[in-house]
Write a protein that holds these residues in place. Structure first.
Motif, mmCIF file in Angstrom:
data_model
loop_
_atom_site.group_PDB
_atom_site.id
_atom_site.type_symbol
_atom_site.label_atom_id
_atom_site.label_comp_id
_atom_site.label_asym_id
_atom_site.label_seq_id
_atom_site.Cartn_x
_atom_site.Cartn_y
_atom_site.Cartn_z
ATOM 1 N N LEU A 97 0.846 -1.155 0.101
ATOM 2 C CA LEU A 97 -0.040 0.190 0.159
ATOM 3 C C LEU A 97 0.973 1.385 -0.138
ATOM 4 N N LYS A 98 1.927 1.176 0.790
ATOM 5 C CA LYS A 98 2.707 2.351 0.830
ATOM 6 C C LYS A 98 3.414 2.697 -0.696
ATOM 7 N N SER A 99 3.792 1.530 -1.127
ATOM 8 C CA SER A 99 4.602 1.510 -2.346
ATOM 9 C C SER A 99 3.471 2.212 -3.573
ATOM 10 N N LEU A 100 2.241 1.835 -3.360
ATOM 11 C CA LEU A 100 1.206 2.320 -4.333
ATOM 12 C C LEU A 100 0.992 3.643 -4.156
ATOM 13 N N ILE A 101 0.797 3.961 -2.849
ATOM 14 C CA ILE A 101 0.664 5.624 -2.479
ATOM 15 C C ILE A 101 1.781 6.335 -3.031
ATOM 16 N N ALA A 102 3.135 5.969 -2.950
ATOM 17 C CA ALA A 102 4.343 6.546 -3.508
ATOM 18 C C ALA A 102 4.339 6.827 -4.718
ATOM 19 N N LYS A 103 3.593 5.680 -5.537
ATOM 20 C CA LYS A 103 3.855 5.907 -7.021
ATOM 21 C C LYS A 103 2.767 6.689 -7.491
ATOM 22 N N GLY A 104 1.689 7.286 -6.853
ATOM 23 C CA GLY A 104 0.497 8.053 -7.086
ATOM 24 C C GLY A 104 -0.668 7.243 -7.625
#
Length: 140
Positions: free
Chosen positions: A133-140
């Protein structure tokens, strides 16, 4: 003004200081601390500010706080948690719950007998789903 709920943070090392400082920011709580080591207590006072401090855990329990937050070395968690529950306090215990399964079971039994809340600090910072989830948020 409403009566503040009394929470006592036991152990004012790194995590204990952080808990005390954050709880102190909440207007509905009156925060106190327990720390037998004078150097640690002095350092905590500088970071947390002016809160009532106790040097003796058992003596503090006799003052009947509503909530006790255990942030002491791991080997003390079970005994202090059980004592606080027996004294009629709700308890938040930092992880790990205990060094031994038998002691963790005694903690749970003490909570069941006391009808008080026992909560163990646990977070999911490194859980794979949260990392994704953190990765997806960071990718926008």
């Amino acid at each position: 003004m409403a009566v503040k709920r009394r929470i006592v943070v036991v152990g004012l090392g790194s995590i204990g200081k952080r808990h005390a400082r954050l709880w102190k920011e909440r207007e509905e709580f009156a925060v106190e601390g327990v720390e037998p080591d004078k150097k640690i207590m002095s350092a905590a006072k500088k970071e947390i500010g002016n809160i009532p401090l106790h040097s003796d855990f058992e003596r503090m329990l006799k003052t009947q706080p509503e909530i006790v937050l255990i942030a002491t070395p791991h080997g003390l968690h079970a005994g202090q948690t059980i004592q606080a529950l027996k004294a009629g306090c709700h308890v938040f215990c930092e992880k790990p719950m205990s060094n031994h399964l038998a002691d963790a079971q005694k903690m749970k039994a003490a909570a069941d007998r006391s009808k008080k809340i026992l909560n163990i600090g646990f977070h999911f910072h490194f859980h794979p789903a949260l990392q994704k989830l953190k990765s997806l948020i960071a990718k926008g």
